[in-house]
Design a protein around this motif. Sequence first.
Motif, mmCIF file in Angstrom:
data_model
loop_
_atom_site.group_PDB
_atom_site.id
_atom_site.type_symbol
_atom_site.label_atom_id
_atom_site.label_comp_id
_atom_site.label_asym_id
_atom_site.label_seq_id
_atom_site.Cartn_x
_atom_site.Cartn_y
_atom_site.Cartn_z
ATOM 1 N N ALA A 1 14.489 -28.401 -3.629
ATOM 2 C CA ALA A 1 15.907 -28.156 -3.376
ATOM 3 C C ALA A 1 16.234 -26.718 -3.765
ATOM 4 O O ALA A 1 16.139 -26.343 -4.924
ATOM 5 C CB ALA A 1 16.758 -29.146 -4.163
ATOM 6 N N ASP A 2 16.602 -25.917 -2.749
ATOM 7 C CA ASP A 2 16.886 -24.502 -2.977
ATOM 8 C C ASP A 2 18.390 -24.315 -3.085
ATOM 9 O O ASP A 2 19.099 -24.334 -2.079
ATOM 10 C CB ASP A 2 16.316 -23.668 -1.823
ATOM 11 C CG ASP A 2 16.308 -22.184 -2.146
ATOM 12 O OD1 ASP A 2 16.917 -21.795 -3.160
ATOM 13 O OD2 ASP A 2 15.681 -21.428 -1.369
ATOM 14 N N GLU A 3 18.879 -24.160 -4.286
ATOM 15 C CA GLU A 3 20.315 -24.041 -4.546
ATOM 16 C C GLU A 3 21.105 -25.081 -3.747
ATOM 17 O O GLU A 3 21.977 -24.741 -2.956
ATOM 18 C CB GLU A 3 20.814 -22.634 -4.225
ATOM 19 C CG GLU A 3 20.046 -21.594 -5.015
ATOM 20 C CD GLU A 3 20.616 -20.200 -4.848
ATOM 21 O OE1 GLU A 3 21.847 -20.085 -4.768
ATOM 22 O OE2 GLU A 3 19.823 -19.246 -4.780
ATOM 23 N N PRO A 4 20.819 -26.338 -3.963
ATOM 24 C CA PRO A 4 21.427 -27.379 -3.117
ATOM 25 C C PRO A 4 22.931 -27.436 -3.283
ATOM 26 O O PRO A 4 23.619 -27.920 -2.395
ATOM 27 C CB PRO A 4 20.773 -28.673 -3.612
ATOM 28 C CG PRO A 4 20.338 -28.370 -5.005
ATOM 29 C CD PRO A 4 19.985 -26.923 -5.034
ATOM 30 N N LYS B 1 12.451 -16.757 -6.037
ATOM 31 C CA LYS B 1 12.568 -18.209 -6.223
ATOM 32 C C LYS B 1 12.376 -18.955 -4.910
ATOM 33 O O LYS B 1 11.575 -19.887 -4.827
ATOM 34 C CB LYS B 1 13.958 -18.547 -6.797
ATOM 35 C CG LYS B 1 14.316 -17.805 -8.067
ATOM 36 C CD LYS B 1 15.699 -18.153 -8.576
ATOM 37 C CE LYS B 1 16.836 -17.819 -7.635
ATOM 38 N NZ LYS B 1 17.140 -16.370 -7.514
ATOM 39 N N SER B 2 13.120 -18.503 -3.896
ATOM 40 C CA SER B 2 13.009 -19.190 -2.603
ATOM 41 C C SER B 2 11.597 -19.076 -2.067
ATOM 42 O O SER B 2 11.045 -20.048 -1.530
ATOM 43 C CB SER B 2 13.982 -18.584 -1.594
ATOM 44 O OG SER B 2 15.297 -18.770 -2.039
ATOM 45 N N THR B 3 11.019 -17.886 -2.238
ATOM 46 C CA THR B 3 9.672 -17.685 -1.738
ATOM 47 C C THR B 3 8.710 -18.669 -2.390
ATOM 48 O O THR B 3 7.872 -19.283 -1.723
ATOM 49 C CB THR B 3 9.228 -16.237 -2.000
ATOM 50 O OG1 THR B 3 10.241 -15.357 -1.520
ATOM 51 C CG2 THR B 3 7.922 -15.938 -1.307
HETATM 52 MG MG LIG Z 1 16.944 -17.637 -2.596
#
Ligand SMILES: [Mg+2]
Lengths: 225, 805
Positions: A165-168, A44-46
Amino acid sequence: MIRLKDVEKYYSNKFVKTWVLRNIDMEVKEGDFVTIMGPSGAGKSTLLHILGMLDDMSGGEYYFLDEPVHQLNERKRTGFHQQYIGFVFQAYHLIDELTVYENLETPLLYKKVKTSERKSLIAETLDRFNIVAKKDLFPNQLSGGQQQLVAVARALIINPKLILADEPTGNLNSKQGLEIMDMLKALNDEGTTIIQVTHDEKKAAYGDRIIHLLDGYIDKIDERN
Amino acid sequence: MFINYLKIALRNIARNKIISFINISGLTIGLVCFFMIALYVYDELTYDRFFKDSDRIYRIVHENIEEGGAATLLTTPGPLAPVLNKDFPQVEKAVRIWQNLDLVVKNSNQIQYYAQDKHIYADPGLFNVFHIPFLFGNPETALKSPNGVIITDKIARLFFKTENVVGKVLVINKEDYEVTGVIRSLSHHTHLPQFEFITSIEPVEERYHFNSWLQGVGVYTYVKLAMNVNVETFQSRILDIADQYVEDELDNRGMTQKYFLQPITDIHLHPNYVKESGIHSKTAGLVLFSAIAFLVLFIASINFINSSLSLAFFRIKEISIRKTNGANRTQLVSQFVTESIVISVIAVCLALVFIYLLTPWFNEIIGKELNHSTLPVSSVLFFMSGVVLCVGFFTGIFPALLIFSFRPAQAIKGIPLTNININNQGIQRLSLRKILVIVQFVITSVFIVALLVIFQQINYMKNKDLGFEKEQILVFPVQTVEMCRSVKDNLDRVKQEFTRHHTVQSITTHLRSPGRMTHQNDVFVYRDGEKRKYWINMQFLDSDFLQTYKIPILAGADFTKNNMTQYILNEAASREFGFHTPDQAIGNHMSIFDWDGEIVGVTKNFHFWSLHYSIEPMVFIRTDHFFPEAVSLKLNTKDLRETMTFIENTFKALFPDQPFEYYFLDEDFNRLYKADVRFAFIILLFTGTAIFIACLGLFGLSLLTIQRKIKEIGIRKVLGSSIPGIIYMLIKEYSLWMITASVISWPIAWYVMRKWLLNFAYRIDIELWMFVLAGAMTLVIALLTVTWQAVRAATANPVEALRYE
Ligand SMILES: [Mg+2]
Ligand SMILES: Nc1ncnc2c1ncn2[C@@H]1O[C@H](COP(=O)(O)OP(=O)(O)O)[C@@H](O)[C@H]1O
């Protein structure tokens, strides 16, 4: 606004390629609110980093506002950041050495916004996020929720077309988390495109589409209206 | 517990390889420099101390005051030593020494030895004053016989292939001498000449007027005082000693003589007795070098402190855990101090190895024979432990103090390290590091400016027009009495023989060549019916001198080709004698000794000596009475080899028994700048070292600070900063430091170098560009050092830095 065609990402060390993303095809229109979900390590982050042009992809095509990002040079991509993209991270990522005010100022400096305009933008943002009193504090003098608020404020100050927004809300308690989500929703209603990563079904529900990632593949897409 | 500290210390050193390397190598280099200089300074300070009872041995110098001026002479009248021996019980022994300049020695095997300054005449008491061990022969009797000679082992081997040669015969200046003693060659660590031959002074007493209080050039007098003699009282007793013996004669001549004791251990640093002042004097030089030594070591220690401080940031968590586990302050400080001391010890050991390896090379540069074995072991050990403890303590204590300013809980709660507050207390430590780096570069920058000034000055001196042509002049010194006769008696033939070759343009005989010591004497100038006396530099020469050296004439003409005594003045002398214009001088008469003659010309001023000195009045005398000391040939050749062959052959034909020795005037003249060149080289060496150490430190510091900023860099890139923007951000700070350092260094460098330049009568101006260039160099060097780190950090993928927290 965003079109990915057969995007893939792998890391290779001496002998093996580790695939992180494969066969990613997706499209995001302006004003969308997209949620990406999936187990830890799914990529996901990637994917978010690639969308934000922070990371290179190993293959495939990426069009941002019809520009082929996969063919752009560093400077052009930096231009896109400054212009269109705001980031919010789980770990806030404020600059410790700078005050709240200066943290907010940084993207504007990079965007070469004039001093007077900068000042009024910062004042406006501080006001809108209700953090005027905190403006001379350093990040570590703030609570986690306040820090994330500043991070969101910083992402918004350039008035981006796209917020990633990555797991904000990952490090926040539920009340603070909901506040941030409401904030994002409000922005989306004003027309800002938002792509968020979350584990939380309730927060996923803020989006109008959920992309499920599994081992680097798009497992399924839930459309909801 | 200590073992535990040591174990952790070694592990930490191994873990931070680059930083440990920087610390150890910087400190090692600093220590090497420091010890080298310490060795040099120690050597300079301990001249002549190897003589037994050196603290009781004095040279007696005297001041001769006459109408017309006073002169301090390093010699005394000959009768002084005998009366001291006879009438002064405070004196254990007094001895006279005189140096014979020219020497030709042969033996029956036809081995020949020519030497200057290798032969002394001395009283038998020599060995009572200076304890010089004999290999063979008896010191009590060796100088008693007028035809006995004491030689060194080196000479013994040269002539006889063995050392026990007592009783053998040598022919010295055509007289037979019997070897009465063999000594070891004298150490170089003395002001005494490096003599190889000693003969009795008695045979030459008459010739040099050693029996007169009033006449002659005098003789070196050394005394060894008896034990427990009060030096001040004795000094006051001998101050007017001449009055006690020859008061009437002195009064008749209007002379006063004053005598002074100079400890022999002082002579090396004050060879002319007068205590020199100014940066160029030997003591000032030593102070300067010592200062440099400390500065270099200081720069190295700063590196060490800085990197320990920076590393401490990475260890906050470790320390906090130790604290929560019950470590008290002393224990924590001990941990840090142990680490620093381990590093210092490693550096000291490495430094000792390098010093051992580098000493021969260093000796070559400074022209010395430094030897670690001369150093007292106890003080070396004392000093080494001092360095280890000081450096270890200070570098250990700073990070320890830094650590105490954090609450352990902060680090342990799992707040990312970089989030720990360094803004309040931390900022002061940061500025401590900043100040230390700036101090390092201030020192470095002063060195660079100094280097530029020194090189400019030397360049200026070597290239300045001296007012005569020093190129393509070959000089033979006239070494022996025979050769002197031969040149004088056959001057025309000698000149003809040499000028036969087309490349020899002209030839002249004279006393000393330019750049060497001149003679001074009283001259009398007759003017408006008055006779005036002047003490002035003089040069005897023949009528081809001015033309050979291409010295321009301002007024009058060159010497005429006859045998009359004639005088030519330089402009300064003409002014000294009170002539308003050079033309006024022409036609007046003057005399030296009682050789009367006319002033026929005035030359333009030219530099007879190095540019350390201003041009002094000088008189050129053409007379038949003088004995040439040197022959100069002006050449105009492209094929030097061929010309030299011709000159050598001609020389051998004219002076069959004489050694063919020569020098080129320009090289000889430039030797006057040897000390300056050496000084420049040493400064160059230390500047290089200082720059290197400072850059090493800067490199380490940038490594650590940029590492700490990796996350910030990532964020900034995400916020839209470009790569050049990041690099600029990272190096901007360093540029500011460097500019600050340069600006601070300028007045210091200006002040120091202006003082240094005062040693030269002819000197360059310190110009703005030197500072600017030095500043630019500092900046460029520093930025090159940090840019690599900055580029690496800026081009790294920000995702890497931000992904996991
Ligand atoms: Mg991640
Ligand atoms: N530099 C890297 N080298 C190799 N593998 C990596 C690297 N960075 C991330 N990965 C791997 O990529 C996968 C996806 O990571 P990520 O996108 O952070 O997952 P998510 O955000 O969905 O938890 C993980 O398995 C991770 O181990």
